[in-house]
Each structure stands twice: as C-alpha cells, then as structure tokens.
Motif scaffolding. Structure first.
Motif, PDB file in Angstrom:
ATOM      1  N   ASN A 156      -5.996  11.586  -1.030  1.00 48.70           N
ATOM      2  CA  ASN A 156      -7.303  11.935  -0.456  1.00 48.70           C
ATOM      3  C   ASN A 156      -7.802  10.877   0.522  1.00 48.70           C
ATOM      4  N   ASP A 157      -6.917  10.462   1.425  1.00 47.14           N
ATOM      5  CA  ASP A 157      -7.250   9.492   2.470  1.00 47.14           C
ATOM      6  C   ASP A 157      -7.573   8.104   1.937  1.00 47.14           C
ATOM      7  N   LYS A 158      -7.250   7.857   0.673  1.00 42.77           N
ATOM      8  CA  LYS A 158      -7.418   6.520   0.111  1.00 42.77           C
ATOM      9  C   LYS A 158      -6.049   5.912  -0.163  1.00 42.77           C
ATOM     10  N   GLN A 159      -5.964   4.593  -0.081  1.00 43.67           N
ATOM     11  CA  GLN A 159      -4.705   3.913  -0.340  1.00 43.67           C
ATOM     12  C   GLN A 159      -4.464   3.767  -1.837  1.00 43.67           C
ATOM     13  N   GLN A 183      -1.057   7.725   0.543  1.00 46.18           N
ATOM     14  CA  GLN A 183      -2.476   7.946   0.325  1.00 46.18           C
ATOM     15  C   GLN A 183      -2.750   9.114  -0.626  1.00 46.18           C
ATOM     16  N   ASP A 187     -13.703   3.799  -5.535  1.00 52.03           N
ATOM     17  CA  ASP A 187     -13.773   2.928  -4.360  1.00 52.03           C
ATOM     18  C   ASP A 187     -13.628   3.792  -3.111  1.00 52.03           C
ATOM     19  N   THR A 188     -14.212   3.347  -2.025  1.00 46.04           N
ATOM     20  CA  THR A 188     -14.144   4.119  -0.784  1.00 46.04           C
ATOM     21  C   THR A 188     -12.780   4.038  -0.120  1.00 46.04           C
ATOM     22  N   ASP A 189     -12.001   2.986  -0.418  1.00 42.46           N
ATOM     23  CA  ASP A 189     -10.728   2.776   0.277  1.00 42.46           C
ATOM     24  C   ASP A 189      -9.500   2.854  -0.623  1.00 42.46           C
ATOM     25  N   ILE A 190      -9.630   2.490  -1.895  1.00 39.83           N
ATOM     26  CA  ILE A 190      -8.490   2.417  -2.798  1.00 39.83           C
ATOM     27  C   ILE A 190      -8.661   3.426  -3.925  1.00 39.83           C
ATOM     28  N   ALA A 191      -7.683   4.329  -4.070  1.00 40.21           N
ATOM     29  CA  ALA A 191      -7.753   5.331  -5.137  1.00 40.21           C
ATOM     30  C   ALA A 191      -7.391   4.739  -6.488  1.00 40.21           C
ATOM     31  N   TYR A 202       0.858  -1.174   0.000  1.00 41.86           N
ATOM     32  CA  TYR A 202       0.000   0.000   0.000  1.00 41.86           C
ATOM     33  C   TYR A 202       0.896   1.226   0.000  1.00 41.86           C
TER      34      TYR A 202
END
Length: 283
Positions: free
Chosen positions: A18-21, A16, A68-72, A13
């Motif tokens: 924007n706070d996404k990985q 980040q 996606d909410t977690d992955i950019a 990972y």
C-alpha cells in the motif's frame, strides 16, 4: 526480486505494501537498522534492540506491523534459523526433502502478513484471525511468485512444508494453510494469477471461491493427523474420524507422492485407510 534496489548499510527496504516500505532487519544489525525508522514508529517497538530480537526467539523470521506513514512494518530475520530441509518418519523410515530458496519464500510470506492487514484496512475482509493471517500470507506467496514469473514450484514447496510440519507435530495446526492453498491451486493457474495487477484485486476475486475451515474442523483434522502420524504405539482404528479422511487424503497425497514416490504413497495411504485421489497438481 522481492527487494528493491534501495539497500541500506544496516538493512533493506523490501517491496511496498500500500505504497509503504517494508524494512528488513537482520538480527546482528538490529540496533542500527531500527534507527532507519521514524521516532513515532520506533516507539511502537521495544526500546531495547535486544528485546526486539527476543520477540523472534528461535524462528527464522517474523514481521512487526507498524502504524506509520512510510513504513508498513519491520521483518526481523535470522538466517541461521531458516530451515534447509525437512524430515518425517513414515512407517519406520525417515524421508526428507530440501527447501529451496527458503529466504525468498520466508520474506514473501512475512510480507503477506502485512498485506493481510492491508486487506482488513481496505474492507476486503472484515475480520483477521490468527489462522486467516497465515493463509492470506501464503495466498500472497502464491500470487507473488506467479507475478514474478517464478511459477508455482516454491508455492507447492510451502504446501508440502505445511503438511510435513503437521506430520511432525499437530501443534503446527495454526499454520496448516494447506486447505486454502489447495483451493487456490484448484481455481487458478499461473496465467490466471498474473492477470491480477494487485494482491488486493486477486483476493477480491478469490475470497468468494475459498472456504475456510472452522476451528472445530481444524481440531478434528489435528486429531486425525496425530493418530495417523504419531510415532507412539496406538491401537489401529481404521474408522477413526472417517468423515475427515477423504479430504485429508486429497490434501496429503501430493506431499506423500513427493516424499515417497507415487506407488509407495498409494500403498501407504491404502494401509492407513486414506482415500487416494490425484486431483491436485504435484510439486
């Protein structure tokens, strides 16, 4: 480091956006690496892992943005395809320079593409052409290297690489970010760059100062590159695209000095009727 401490058995990972990985997947581990994605994110990519690798082709890396909410996004990496040096023929002689830390430079540039999308989503920019994608990614490279305390040497290396790629083939015009990079180097030094806590903040400050070349202008530069660096025998036309030569000379000079040394670079530019003006810091 660009990547965080969270290393997976199949990938990494990265930093980040924007706070996404950002998920890094190397080609030989592509199938298990992609399993780290949520089902919704995985469905946005080709179903067969080999088809994902096909998207990469012979490139060293590319980024696949995701909703996606977690992955950019996912960066695909083939280390064997990363260049270690570049060469170009000038006046019948081959000149080369080594590309240092190319893995880090590549990962930062690819992450910059995701940052470009984030700028669009946040309203900092209103359009995102393919060419703008590339120069924003290189702006991110400049800012991030400074922010990590690594100075601008690797950013200048990217500048020289963009110029040499154009000397080799004008088909690389879509990635010739040098006109923008030169403006960033002119307006900002390392001390100024590190004051921006985020890339978003840096770009909000930089965009009003940056002038983007039109497609017509890029086409003219490509034509001048072709006539200046083509290995084919051509009739010498000293006034060809004369209105572009002052700017091209300024943009090329730092790279020519790196390749040839200052006296030889000045002589070469004189022979090509390219004005010489050392107004940019050299790598």
């Amino acid at each position: 480091m660009i990547w965080t401490a969270l290393a997976l058995t199949t990938g990494l990972y990265l930093t980040q956006v924007n706070d996404k990985q950002v998920l890094l997947c190397e080609t030989e581990l592509i199938q298990p690496c992609l399993q780290e994605l949520s089902p919704d994110a995985r469905r946005q990519l080709p179903a067969i892992a080999a088809e994902v690798n096909t998207l990469l082709g012979v490139r060293g890396a590319m980024v696949l943005p995701l909703q996606d909410t977690d992955i950019a996004g996912v960066i695909l990496l083939d280390r064997e395809q990363l260049p270690h040096s570049l060469s170009v023929e000038l006046s019948g002689s081959l000149h080369s320079f080594t590309l240092a830390q190319q893995l880090e430079v590549t990962l930062l540039h690819e992450t910059g593409h995701l940052e470009a999308i984030a700028l669009l989503e946040s309203g900092v920019i209103d359009t995102l052409s393919s060419y703008r994608h590339e120069w924003i990614a290189d702006c991110y490279l400049i800012w991030r290297l400074a922010k990590e305390g690594k100075g601008l040497d690797l950013a200048w290396q990217q500048y020289h690489r963009r110029n040499v790629n154009m000397m080799q083939s004008v088909e690389n015009i879509s990635h010739w970010t040098v006109p923008i990079m030169a403006q960033v180097f002119e307006h900002y030094d390392v001390e100024q760059l590190v004051k921006f806590d985020s890339f978003n903040g840096f770009m909000q400050d930089a965009l009003p100062k940056l002038s983007e070349e039109s497609q017509d202008s890029l086409d003219e530069f490509a034509s001048l590159f072709h006539r200046t660096f083509s290995t084919q025998v051509m009739h010498f036309l000293p006034d060809y695209m004369f209105w572009r030569k002052p700017v091209l000379g300024q943009l090329l000079e730092p790279t020519l000095v790196t390749l040839l040394g200052e006296p030889a670079a000045r002589e070469w530019m004189k022979n090509q009727k390219l004005p010489s003006k050392m107004s940019l810091q050299r790598f």
